[in-house]
Design an enzyme around this catalytic site. Structure first.
Site: not given
Length: 308
Positions: A13-14, A131
């Site tokens: 993620d991210d 998110h």
């Protein structure tokens, strides 16, 4: 590898949060520790991330962001503070509970982020998650599912983790937050099902974040995937062998190198998690030969969403 027992999407993620996050994720992918990434298009290093994904053929989806940094859509006024930033992980939830958020503006922002993703990568995302798990929140989940359905984005994430309540001890505030995420995710299942959205049979990652990530903890978490029954209702049904269907699973991870003090973020600078050593700790564990050997021994095959 013989016929796999589990097809595991390991999602970093991210991606796009900062250059050091990007480099850590690429290093992890090249070492076989992750198989998929989720891009923050409003991250300060999103373009670099998209270019890296193209260069290294990294399967990439969209990490839809309604809670951190600056929105992509200029019409997102109810989604932001007076300073023009999203309300934050808990602030977004509080504003939602008070009825202060326009779902039309949520839709416009989600569509704008998909549009920017397409501009950066040259294609639509094959999967789209949220998110800080905003995509399973009441009201948002319906808009999110409609956008995915309209754009024919087939996969999402449903963060209901088996064994969550018997995993490592967590601080009370995290226990409360994860319990609420689980409730919201369970309530999202009928909505996503109605729109024909799919997700893997098993979700993992809440109990193995940051310092809680270790080879034994990952082995414990994977045990739930290895014991699971494939569900034709929640997967594409494409991952099947000559004798029995294969369980599909997603492991959410956050590898990277610590952000510099003023380096990264989505317009407000990096958060504490990004500046901590936890990201690099995850990177080290995910590349650990003992973990890769565990995958091989248990016939866990890493893959992307397009493979399930």
């Amino acid at each position: 590898m013989p016929q796999p027992r589990v097809m595991l999407v390991v999602t970093g993620d991210d991606f796009g949060y900062c250059p050091r996050r990007n480099q850590g994720i690429v290093d992890c992918f090249q070492a076989g520790g992750i198989s998929n990434v989720s891009l923050l298009v409003n991250g300060c290093a999103a373009k670099e991330a998209a270019d890296l994904a193209k260069r290294h053929n990294i399967p990439i989806g969209l990490h839809a962001n309604l809670s951190e940094g600056i929105p992509v859509c200029p019409q997102a006024s109810t989604l932001t503070t007076q300073r023009g930033f999203f309300h934050g992980k808990m602030g977004f939830r509080q504003a939602l509970e008070r009825g202060q958020l326009s779902m039309k503006q949520v839709e416009l922002e989600l569509r704008a982020q998909v549009g920017l993703f397409r501009e950066l990568t040259g294609h639509l995302p094959h999967h789209m998650d949220g998110h800080q798990h905003v995509h399973v929140l009441p009201g948002v989940r319906e808009v999110f599912a409609q956008v995915l359905s309209d754009l024919r984005i087939p996969f999402t994430r449903v963060p209901v983790e088996p064994g969550q309540h018997s995993g490592p001890a967590l601080p009370a505030h995290l226990q409360r937050f994860y319990a609420q995420v689980e409730k919201d995710a369970l309530d999202s299942i009928p909505v996503f099902t109605r729109y024909g959205i799919r997700w893997p049979d098993v979700y993992l990652g809440l109990t193995t974040m940051g310092r809680n990530m270790s080879v034994p903890n990952l082995q414990r978490a994977l045990g739930h995937a290895l014991a699971a029954e494939p569900s034709s209702a929640t997967t594409s049904g494409g991952a099947s062998g000559p004798n029995q269907p294969v369980v599909t699973a997603e492991l959410m991870v956050h590898p990277g190198y610590p952000s510099g003090p003023q380096e990264g973020g989505c317009g407000e600078g990096p958060d504490d998690f990004s500046r901590s050593a936890d990201r690099q700790h995850e990177l080290s564990v995910l590349r650990d030969p003992a973990l890769l050997a565990l995958y091989s021994r248990e016939r866990v095959q890493l893959c992307a969403f397009k493979d399930i």
